[in-house]
Scaffold this active site. Structure first.
Site, mmCIF file in Angstrom:
data_model
loop_
_atom_site.group_PDB
_atom_site.id
_atom_site.type_symbol
_atom_site.label_atom_id
_atom_site.label_comp_id
_atom_site.label_asym_id
_atom_site.label_seq_id
_atom_site.Cartn_x
_atom_site.Cartn_y
_atom_site.Cartn_z
ATOM 1 C CD GLU A 4 47.253 48.195 33.639
ATOM 2 O OE1 GLU A 4 47.838 48.283 34.748
ATOM 3 O OE2 GLU A 4 46.299 47.433 33.430
ATOM 4 C CG ASP B 122 48.877 44.604 32.748
ATOM 5 O OD1 ASP B 122 50.002 45.105 32.561
ATOM 6 O OD2 ASP B 122 48.439 44.322 33.883
ATOM 7 C CG ASP C 163 38.882 42.268 37.366
ATOM 8 O OD1 ASP C 163 39.780 42.701 38.106
ATOM 9 O OD2 ASP C 163 39.117 41.649 36.311
ATOM 10 C CE LYS D 141 45.041 44.864 33.782
ATOM 11 N NZ LYS D 141 45.240 45.574 35.063
ATOM 12 C CB THR E 42 41.621 40.624 34.441
ATOM 13 O OG1 THR E 42 41.628 41.945 34.977
ATOM 14 C CG2 THR E 42 43.033 40.257 33.990
ATOM 15 C CE LYS F 66 46.963 41.117 34.633
ATOM 16 N NZ LYS F 66 47.732 42.202 35.280
ATOM 17 C CE LYS G 95 47.250 47.384 39.911
ATOM 18 N NZ LYS G 95 48.116 46.237 39.508
ATOM 19 C CG ASP H 175 41.568 46.189 36.326
ATOM 20 O OD1 ASP H 175 40.699 45.299 36.254
ATOM 21 O OD2 ASP H 175 42.795 45.947 36.319
#
Length: 327
Positions: free
Chosen positions: A201, A175, A298, A147, A124, A149, A246, A296
């Site tokens: 996402e 995301d 990490d 990934k 991320t 943000k 999650k 994901d």
């Protein structure tokens, strides 16, 4: 007679971690430890303010539930006694770990799963200016899956373009963290398709995501904040192509296993994600991630240090957890 302890731990993040809702420089986690004679089971969770959870309240809820159930604290009873969320996750995973330690049978076998293998995790990149995200992408360009943000501002396209420039060969997940609107979601997805983005996402706020129904997007959408546990899964069909599972949302491995089966029956694809936490939180998530389309996990890579017997990473490749850690 079992002994249960609940500890709050703080783990420094390497630098800072920023999403559209704010930044943090440390990860605050709750660790539940259940001791039965010579055997010990542990579970870790991260309370999340987005779901109205605080570390103090969740820790208190764990203690109250454990005291209320007493010797009747089992995974089955826990599902009924405690609401879905981070606290139930820590207790549930500690119970799985304890059973594995007491029986000498690894959790993957207890759960009827295949033996875990190595996984490639996304890495991320925090929300930042396009220039800063370019530099971050260049530093991580060797990773196959990044990934990023983004924040729902006018710079989002520039951020993705910068990351693509910095990491030209990486597959990208974007995301949005509920940052877009019904008016711009299709335009944003269309624009990002030109940068090789594989997944978006949670583009819209949870209360507005019905606007996704009937949209034909060039990039698949993944539900994160809109997807928690078994309840509400049917509604996601037709809105999203993927769900992000999650453990802190499902309330533990027990419900996560059911969520995975339910998603497959509804032709929803799977991403398995995490909060910023140590390897103790990643170990049970690795079990449900074995057949996921995207992984994901990490969290430990974002920390300045991990706990003893942590998961070994070679680049983005995760080794199955040692049983000294969990399971």
């Amino acid at each position: 007679m079992r002994d249960i302890s609940v500890e709050i731990e703080t783990w420094p993040i390497a630098g800072s971690f920023t999403i559209s809702r704010g930044s943090k420089t440390e990860a605050e986690v709750i660790v539940v430890t259940i001791r039965n004679g010579d055997h010990t089971g542990r579970g870790e969770c991260v309370p999340y303010g987005r779901y109205n959870e605080t570390v103090k309240d969740v820790a208190a809820s764990i203690k109250a539930t454990a005291m209320s159930l007493g010797e009747d604290l089992t995974r089955e009873n826990l599902q009924r006694a405690m609401a879905r969320g981070a606290g139930r996750n820590a207790l549930d995973c500690a119970l799985w770990d304890l059973e594995a330690k007491m029986s000498g049978t690894p959790v993957w076998q207890l759960a009827g799963l295949a033996k875990p293998h190595t996984l490639n995790t996304a890495y991320t990149l925090s929300l930042d200016t396009p220039d800063a995200m370019l530099k971050a992408a260049q530093a991580q360009a060797h990773r196959p899956l990044l990934k990023l943000k983004i924040g729902g501002t006018g710079d989002d396209i520039a951020r993705v373009a910068a990351v693509r420039k910095g990491a030209p060969h990486a597959l990208l997940i974007v995301d949005a963290n509920e940052g877009w609107t019904a008016d711009n979601v299709l335009d944003m997805a269309t624009a990002l398709a030109g940068y090789g983005v594989a997944l978006i996402e949670q583009p819209l706020p949870v209360k507005e995501d019905e606007a996704l129904r009937g949209l034909t997007s060039p990039i698949p959408f993944c539900a994160d904040e809109s997807a928690h546990g078994l309840e509400g899964m049917t509604r996601l069909v037709g809105l999203y192509d993927y769900i992000n599972v999650k453990l802190d949302k499902t309330g533990g491995l027990t419900e996560a296993l059911s969520v995975m089966r339910c998603a497959r029956r509804r032709n929803l694809k799977i991403m398995v994600g995490c909060m910023v936490a140590t390897s103790l939180a990643m170990a049970p998530a690795m079990l449900i991630a074995q057949d996921a389309e995207f992984v994901d996990l990490d969290g430990p890579l974002l920390l300045a240090r991990d706990r003893d017997h942590g998961i070994r990473f070679t680049g983005s490749v995760m080794e199955p957890a040692e049983r000294e850690l969990w399971g």
